[in-house]
Design a protein around this motif. Structure first.
Motif, mmCIF file in Angstrom:
data_model
loop_
_atom_site.group_PDB
_atom_site.id
_atom_site.type_symbol
_atom_site.label_atom_id
_atom_site.label_comp_id
_atom_site.label_asym_id
_atom_site.label_seq_id
_atom_site.Cartn_x
_atom_site.Cartn_y
_atom_site.Cartn_z
ATOM 1 N N ARG A 188 12.673 -20.778 -2.867
ATOM 2 C CA ARG A 188 11.639 -19.983 -3.550
ATOM 3 C C ARG A 188 10.328 -20.725 -3.769
ATOM 4 O O ARG A 188 9.307 -20.094 -4.022
ATOM 5 C CB ARG A 188 12.174 -19.400 -4.855
ATOM 6 C CG ARG A 188 12.746 -20.433 -5.796
ATOM 7 C CD ARG A 188 13.176 -19.766 -7.095
ATOM 8 N NE ARG A 188 14.400 -18.995 -6.976
ATOM 9 C CZ ARG A 188 14.680 -17.910 -7.699
ATOM 10 N NH1 ARG A 188 13.809 -17.463 -8.571
ATOM 11 N NH2 ARG A 188 15.821 -17.289 -7.566
ATOM 12 N N ASP A 189 10.366 -22.049 -3.647
ATOM 13 C CA ASP A 189 9.101 -22.794 -3.790
ATOM 14 C C ASP A 189 8.271 -22.749 -2.516
ATOM 15 O O ASP A 189 7.099 -23.101 -2.516
ATOM 16 C CB ASP A 189 9.380 -24.273 -4.110
ATOM 17 C CG ASP A 189 9.999 -24.405 -5.486
ATOM 18 O OD1 ASP A 189 9.911 -23.431 -6.269
ATOM 19 O OD2 ASP A 189 10.590 -25.469 -5.757
ATOM 20 N N GLU A 190 8.892 -22.353 -1.426
ATOM 21 C CA GLU A 190 8.199 -22.446 -0.141
ATOM 22 C C GLU A 190 7.532 -21.148 0.301
ATOM 23 O O GLU A 190 6.583 -21.166 1.065
ATOM 24 C CB GLU A 190 9.181 -22.892 0.949
ATOM 25 C CG GLU A 190 9.692 -24.308 0.759
ATOM 26 C CD GLU A 190 10.880 -24.590 1.659
ATOM 27 O OE1 GLU A 190 10.790 -24.346 2.872
ATOM 28 O OE2 GLU A 190 11.920 -25.029 1.137
ATOM 29 N N PHE A 191 8.057 -20.008 -0.166
ATOM 30 C CA PHE A 191 7.478 -18.740 0.301
ATOM 31 C C PHE A 191 7.876 -17.603 -0.626
ATOM 32 O O PHE A 191 8.770 -17.743 -1.461
ATOM 33 C CB PHE A 191 7.934 -18.429 1.727
ATOM 34 C CG PHE A 191 9.393 -18.108 1.871
ATOM 35 C CD1 PHE A 191 9.845 -16.790 1.855
ATOM 36 C CD2 PHE A 191 10.338 -19.116 2.024
ATOM 37 C CE1 PHE A 191 11.194 -16.492 1.983
ATOM 38 C CE2 PHE A 191 11.694 -18.827 2.152
ATOM 39 C CZ PHE A 191 12.122 -17.512 2.135
ATOM 40 N N ASP A 192 7.188 -16.485 -0.480
ATOM 41 C CA ASP A 192 7.580 -15.248 -1.145
ATOM 42 C C ASP A 192 7.637 -14.130 -0.122
ATOM 43 O O ASP A 192 7.196 -14.293 1.019
ATOM 44 C CB ASP A 192 6.588 -14.919 -2.279
ATOM 45 C CG ASP A 192 6.973 -15.656 -3.555
ATOM 46 O OD1 ASP A 192 7.938 -15.228 -4.200
ATOM 47 O OD2 ASP A 192 6.331 -16.686 -3.872
ATOM 48 N N MET A 193 8.185 -12.987 -0.542
ATOM 49 C CA MET A 193 8.375 -11.888 0.421
ATOM 50 C C MET A 193 7.985 -10.551 -0.197
ATOM 51 O O MET A 193 8.137 -10.346 -1.397
ATOM 52 C CB MET A 193 9.848 -11.755 0.827
ATOM 53 C CG MET A 193 10.544 -13.026 1.203
ATOM 54 S SD MET A 193 12.195 -12.699 1.907
ATOM 55 C CE MET A 193 13.130 -12.247 0.457
ATOM 56 N N ILE A 194 7.515 -9.664 0.674
ATOM 57 C CA ILE A 194 7.314 -8.265 0.315
ATOM 58 C C ILE A 194 8.057 -7.466 1.383
ATOM 59 O O ILE A 194 7.763 -7.611 2.578
ATOM 60 C CB ILE A 194 5.811 -7.902 0.332
ATOM 61 C CG1 ILE A 194 5.055 -8.755 -0.687
ATOM 62 C CG2 ILE A 194 5.613 -6.407 0.063
ATOM 63 C CD1 ILE A 194 3.564 -8.826 -0.444
ATOM 64 N N LEU A 195 9.025 -6.676 0.967
ATOM 65 C CA LEU A 195 9.909 -6.014 1.931
ATOM 66 C C LEU A 195 9.955 -4.515 1.680
ATOM 67 O O LEU A 195 9.964 -4.081 0.523
ATOM 68 C CB LEU A 195 11.338 -6.564 1.780
ATOM 69 C CG LEU A 195 11.508 -8.083 1.732
ATOM 70 C CD1 LEU A 195 12.927 -8.450 1.300
ATOM 71 C CD2 LEU A 195 11.208 -8.690 3.089
ATOM 72 N N THR B 162 9.396 -10.638 -4.171
ATOM 73 C CA THR B 162 10.042 -11.755 -4.863
ATOM 74 C C THR B 162 9.194 -12.233 -6.040
ATOM 75 O O THR B 162 7.962 -12.100 -6.035
ATOM 76 C CB THR B 162 10.312 -12.915 -3.890
ATOM 77 O OG1 THR B 162 9.099 -13.237 -3.215
ATOM 78 C CG2 THR B 162 11.374 -12.535 -2.880
ATOM 79 N N GLY B 163 9.878 -12.804 -7.020
ATOM 80 C CA GLY B 163 9.275 -13.126 -8.310
ATOM 81 C C GLY B 163 8.071 -14.059 -8.282
ATOM 82 O O GLY B 163 7.232 -14.007 -9.178
ATOM 83 N N GLY B 164 7.970 -14.874 -7.244
ATOM 84 C CA GLY B 164 6.872 -15.844 -7.196
ATOM 85 C C GLY B 164 5.492 -15.216 -7.082
ATOM 86 O O GLY B 164 4.479 -15.877 -7.335
ATOM 87 N N ILE B 165 5.419 -13.942 -6.681
ATOM 88 C CA ILE B 165 4.106 -13.301 -6.522
ATOM 89 C C ILE B 165 3.909 -12.172 -7.539
ATOM 90 O O ILE B 165 3.094 -11.272 -7.335
ATOM 91 C CB ILE B 165 3.884 -12.768 -5.076
ATOM 92 C CG1 ILE B 165 5.088 -11.954 -4.593
ATOM 93 C CG2 ILE B 165 3.579 -13.915 -4.128
ATOM 94 C CD1 ILE B 165 4.862 -11.280 -3.247
#
Ligand code: AMP
Ligand code: MG
Length: 401
Positions: A367-374, A384-387
């Motif tokens: 989770r520190d390396e990327f986020d996703m929108i699906l 994902t929570g990081g964004i």
């Protein structure tokens, strides 16, 4: 038989920079990570034109120039089979764009498996060989992503892509026997990379590689490095795959619109389940949502980007290396957000193959390396929570934590 290649273009505004690159390589060598170019997509604007320099001024003569004093310069290029727009802003913007254009044309020539004289085509012809720094770097990254995605990212899938006609547009449906035969040539474990001496050997005759699933993200990170070298700010839009470098001139973040799955010429959405394709919420949707950022790559994969239709069935260009068929997981659109453009591109293709549950699982571990929108086939939106502070949508967002 109908064929469609969608050219995604996001409306762009302009750029400025103040960001340091995280983990970027130098401009001469391959970019190790990526960076922060800047794009701004106006989610309310339905037109597909690129629009530069709205808010910039021509006042470059001032000695005390601020970011708002520079004009945003825009360059349009057709390469890597797509329309691209580079915009840069700063004292040295023109030179940065010249170098960016040169770089992209050179990378295209080097990496396109379909161009007979490319390094990749030569490797495929000879079963391996000596590698440029760039190709060695990309193969190495591809093998690492292959491991992280349990084989979903598979550059040796090229013979299968050829069999479906996605390489020369002679589309056809290979027989199961043909695919079974070709699948024997698929497998990253049959590639022997010597990273130190920069050579690769294909262990089976007939193996071929294709870096098409990772090239654009890598290219955008290289261009961001060029912007950094010239001390300019800007945004790079490679057919809808965006990398931004720094905030807008007024200091705010860029707004990058994530395109909704494209409709077919018949105005249908065969990518979605029947119920979802008729849903009112998705009916007029141009954008899945908007991501605000000043330092990331935003890269999207979807079957709708390249496909053909035969007898009412749609076949797209992202191959499940396990079956040899266009992947049939539960996602219709995958966007990866990361400072590392190369990773974002590799993962966008991989997560599309893997589907929602597996993608979420891999994200949890990285989770520190990327986020996703699906978006899944039922039209449900996940992120994902990081964004959480960066991504907004008119649709309900199911947050993956
Ligand atoms: P993208 O638009 O980044 O998802 O890349 C799609 C392209 O990646 C395809 O057109 C193929 O050239 C290549 N490709 C297809 N399937 C795979 C796969 N499973 N792993 C890696 N590359 C793939
Ligand atoms: Mg990709």
């Amino acid at each position: 038989m109908k064929v469609q290649v969608v050219k995604k273009i996001i409306v762009i505004n302009m750029v400025v920079v103040t960001l340091a690159l995280t983990g970027c390589g130098n401009a001469a060598g391959p970019a190790a990570g990526s960076s922060a170019a800047e794009a701004n997509a106006d989610s309310n604007n339905e037109s597909a034109n690129t629009d530069s320099a709205d808010d910039s001024t021509d006042d470059t003569e001032n000695t005390n120039t601020t970011s708002e004093d520079y004009e945003l310069l825009t360059r349009e290029v057709f390469a890597m089979d797509t329309y691209m727009t580079f915009s840069a802003y700063g004292e040295d913007a023109e030179a940065a764009l010249d170098e960016a254009e040169e770089e992209i044309l050179w990378l295209d020539q080097l990496l396109a498996a379909e161009s007979e004289n490319s390094e990749v085509a030569q490797l495929n012809k000879n079963g391996g060989g000596q590698l440029s720094e760039e190709t060695a770097y990309l193969i190495e990254r591809s093998l690492a992503i292959n491991e992280e995605t349990e084989g979903a990212f598979e550059i040796t899938v090229y013979p299968v892509k050829q069999a479906w006609g996605f390489t020369d547009e002679n589309y056809r449906i290979p027989s199961d026997a043909e695919l079974a035969e070709l699948l024997q040539l698929v497998g990253s474990d049959q590639l022997e990379l010597d990273a130190e001496n920069k050579t690769v050997t294909y262990k089976k005759e007939g193996m071929k590689i294709d870096l098409g699933g990772i090239t654009k993200g890598y290219a955008s990170s290289r261009l961001a490095d060029i912007f950094m070298k010239h001390d300019v700010q800007g945004m790079i839009n490679l057919g809808g795959n965006v990398q931004v470098y720094g905030p807008k001139p007024d200091g705010s973040d860029w707004r990058v619109a994530i395109q909704a799955p494209e409709r077919t010429e018949e105005n249908t959405l065969p990518w979605l389940s029947k119920a979802a394709s008729g849903s009112a919420a998705l009916a007029g949707l141009d954008y899945i949502g908007v991501l605000e950022t000043n330092n990331q790559a935003v890269i999207t994969s979807g079957g709708y980007e390249r496909y053909f239709e035969k007898d009412g069935v749609y076949y797209h260009h992202i191959i499940d290396p396990k079956t040899g068929y266009p992947s049939d997981a539960d996602l219709v659109s995958v966007t990866i957000v990361s400072e590392d453009g190369t990773l974002a591109d590799g993962l966008s293709t991989s997560m599309f193959v893997l589907g929602l549950d597996k993608a979420s699982e891999i994200w949890s571990a990285h989770r520190d390396e990327f986020d996703m929108i699906l978006m899944d086939k039922d039209g449900a939106l996940y992120a994902t929570g990081g964004i959480k502070e960066q991504f907004t949508s008119d649709l309900e967002i199911n947050w993956i934590e």
